[in-house]
Scaffold this active site. Structure first.
Site, PDB file in Angstrom:
ATOM      1  N   ASN A   1       6.973 -11.047 -25.149  1.00 47.48           N
ATOM      2  CA  ASN A   1       7.106 -12.503 -25.065  1.00 47.48           C
ATOM      3  C   ASN A   1       6.279 -13.175 -26.158  1.00 47.48           C
ATOM      4  O   ASN A   1       5.227 -12.677 -26.543  1.00 47.48           O
ATOM      5  CB  ASN A   1       6.639 -12.958 -23.662  1.00 47.48           C
ATOM      6  CG  ASN A   1       6.490 -14.461 -23.523  1.00 47.48           C
ATOM      7  OD1 ASN A   1       5.413 -14.955 -23.201  1.00 47.48           O
ATOM      8  ND2 ASN A   1       7.555 -15.189 -23.755  1.00 47.48           N
TER       9      ASN A   1
ATOM     10  N   ASP B   1       7.263 -16.650 -29.036  1.00 49.90           N
ATOM     11  CA  ASP B   1       7.887 -17.101 -30.286  1.00 49.90           C
ATOM     12  C   ASP B   1       9.226 -16.443 -30.595  1.00 49.90           C
ATOM     13  O   ASP B   1       9.632 -16.408 -31.752  1.00 49.90           O
ATOM     14  CB  ASP B   1       6.950 -16.872 -31.481  1.00 49.90           C
ATOM     15  CG  ASP B   1       5.649 -17.649 -31.362  1.00 49.90           C
ATOM     16  OD1 ASP B   1       5.559 -18.505 -30.462  1.00 49.90           O
ATOM     17  OD2 ASP B   1       4.730 -17.395 -32.157  1.00 49.90           O
TER      18      ASP B   1
ATOM     19  N   ALA C   1       6.123 -23.759 -15.851  1.00 50.19           N
ATOM     20  CA  ALA C   1       5.908 -24.789 -14.839  1.00 50.19           C
ATOM     21  C   ALA C   1       6.480 -26.107 -15.351  1.00 50.19           C
ATOM     22  O   ALA C   1       6.283 -26.464 -16.513  1.00 50.19           O
ATOM     23  CB  ALA C   1       4.419 -24.929 -14.556  1.00 50.19           C
TER      24      ALA C   1
ATOM     25  N   ARG D   1      10.002 -21.276 -24.607  1.00 50.03           N
ATOM     26  CA  ARG D   1      10.295 -22.587 -25.185  1.00 50.03           C
ATOM     27  C   ARG D   1      11.635 -22.655 -25.911  1.00 50.03           C
ATOM     28  O   ARG D   1      12.280 -23.710 -25.908  1.00 50.03           O
ATOM     29  CB  ARG D   1       9.150 -22.995 -26.123  1.00 50.03           C
ATOM     30  CG  ARG D   1       7.873 -23.324 -25.346  1.00 50.03           C
ATOM     31  CD  ARG D   1       6.667 -23.317 -26.238  1.00 50.03           C
ATOM     32  NE  ARG D   1       6.414 -21.987 -26.769  1.00 50.03           N
ATOM     33  CZ  ARG D   1       5.501 -21.708 -27.703  1.00 50.03           C
ATOM     34  NH1 ARG D   1       4.769 -22.677 -28.187  1.00 50.03           N
ATOM     35  NH2 ARG D   1       5.337 -20.472 -28.124  1.00 50.03           N
TER      36      ARG D   1
ATOM     37  N   CYS E   1      -1.196 -17.663 -18.221  1.00 47.44           N
ATOM     38  CA  CYS E   1      -1.102 -19.085 -18.495  1.00 47.44           C
ATOM     39  C   CYS E   1      -2.481 -19.607 -18.884  1.00 47.44           C
ATOM     40  O   CYS E   1      -3.459 -19.306 -18.204  1.00 47.44           O
ATOM     41  CB  CYS E   1      -0.613 -19.767 -17.219  1.00 47.44           C
ATOM     42  SG  CYS E   1       0.257 -21.267 -17.534  1.00 47.44           S
TER      43      CYS E   1
END
Ligand SMILES: Cc1cc2nc3c(=O)[nH]c(=O)nc-3n(C[C@H](O)[C@H](O)[C@H](O)COP(=O)(O)O)c2cc1C
Length: 329
Positions: free
Chosen positions: A201, A203, A19, A226, A101
């Site tokens: 998912n 790192d 988001a 990220r 999330c």
């Protein structure tokens, strides 16, 4: 590679929903650079909020490569079913449910990974959404509620039984938030427990790590969050390595300049003259994270409100960097 419903996905590296980050310009850029699938930002299942500017921008899929996957979040089965139908009418081709999330509350009810604590409610939500649409429905979860309650395997089996067609698993519990290291053993156990595609998912920030996680888990794909911020070419790097076992060179400064300036133009076009330069600031900050000595430029850029001024300043800054590099060579 693998399929979600009738959609063939041609790369084993996909973009995680984030988001405030994975807006249409960023998704399009990541697809262009090798992401096999991107998921659009969460829109609330409360359709009465859809007239806000923010929701309208999030619902805009014009020009996006298929398949268009849209993530929905919420804790109420009937509202989630409505959200799935409305998104389908709006062009979604895959509905993704967010149970991954940590912080979201939607309509004052638990949503996202908070739901993992209540497996009967998870089942109700999944059933309601699967029944509401003919589109493939996918699910994103964490490994569990906390380290004593890692129920990802149970949730995954239940999801497959209900008709979920792919599953993304972030290797942390809800209680972990983003602390510590992601673990992949639970993801491996999920892969063993189901036959639908599983995406690993958490790192994953390099081609080597991607390969290691795929080897360790047997997952169909890796999902990158990220590490893609300010480095959208990570998809090309990982995709190439997974296909050919060789790395591609880092992008040159000239290519970074071209990718960044085209990203900025897309942001200005999408968000307009007021919001565009403001959104551009955080992306620029991410791109410059690995450029030593870039702080003064970043600060100056952040003070600029005008799109053209921002763009010109980036081009000039990179011109200097390229010149310095040429002189040093
Ligand atoms: C800024 C930000 C926003 C996020 N928003 C969402 C979201 O809307 N839906 C979701 O399922 N996960 C969301 N996540 C979680 C990511 O999809 C991903 O699971 C997490 O960042 C771990 O992957 P990474 O280590 O590759 O970043 C968000 C993460 C970040 C950092």
């Amino acid at each position: 590679m693998f399929r979600i419903g009738t959609h063939q996905i041609d790369s084993r590296v996909i973009l995680a929903p984030m988001a405030g980050v994975t807006d249409r310009p960023f998704r399009q850029l990541c697809r262009k650079l090798g992401a096999g699938l991107v998921v659009s930002e969460m829109v609330t299942s409360n359709a009465s909020l859809w007239n806000s500017r923010k929701s309208r921008l999030r619902l805009d899929h014009a020009g996006e490569a298929e398949p268009i996957s849209v993530q929905i979040a919420g804790g109420d089965p009937a509202m989630m079913a409505d959200a799935a139908r409305l998104n389908a009418d709006n062009g979604a081709q895959i509905i993704d449910i967010n149970m991954g999330c940590p912080a979201k509350k939607v309509c004052k009810k638990a949503a996202g990974s908070a739901l993992l604590r209540d497996e009967p409610l998870v089942a109700d939500i999944l059933q309601a959404v699967v029944a509401a649409t003919n589109l493939p429905v996918t699910l994103k979860i964490r490994t569990g509620w906390d380290r004593d309650n890692r129920n990802a395997v149970r949730v995954a089996r239940m999801a497959e039984d209900i008709g979920i067609q792919a599953l993304a698993v972030h290797g942390r519990t809800r209680a972990d938030r983003y602390q510590g290291q992601a673990e992949y053993d639970t993801i491996a156990a999920v892969v063993d427990a189901v036959t639908i595609p599983v995406f690993a998912n958490g790192d994953i920030d390099s081609p080597y790590k991607a390969q290691q996680v795929l080897d360790q888990t047997g997952a169909h794909a890796v999902m990158i969050g990220r590490a893609a911020q300010g480095r959208p070419w990570i998809f090309r790097e990982i995709d190439h390595y997974l296909r050919f076992g060789r790395t591609v060179p880092e992008p040159s400064l000239t290519e970074v300049r071209d990718i960044l300036s085209s990203h900025l133009r897309d942001l200005y076009g999408f968000y307009g003259d007021y919001l565009g330069p403001r959104i551009a600031r955080k992306h620029l900050g991410w791109y410059l994270q690995t450029v030593p000595g870039s702080d003064p430029f970043r600060q100056a850029f952040n003070r600029m409100d005008n799109a053209q001024e921002q763009l010109d300043s980036v081009l000039k800054y990179f011109e200097q960097l390229i010149e310095q590099e040429d002189q040093a060579a």
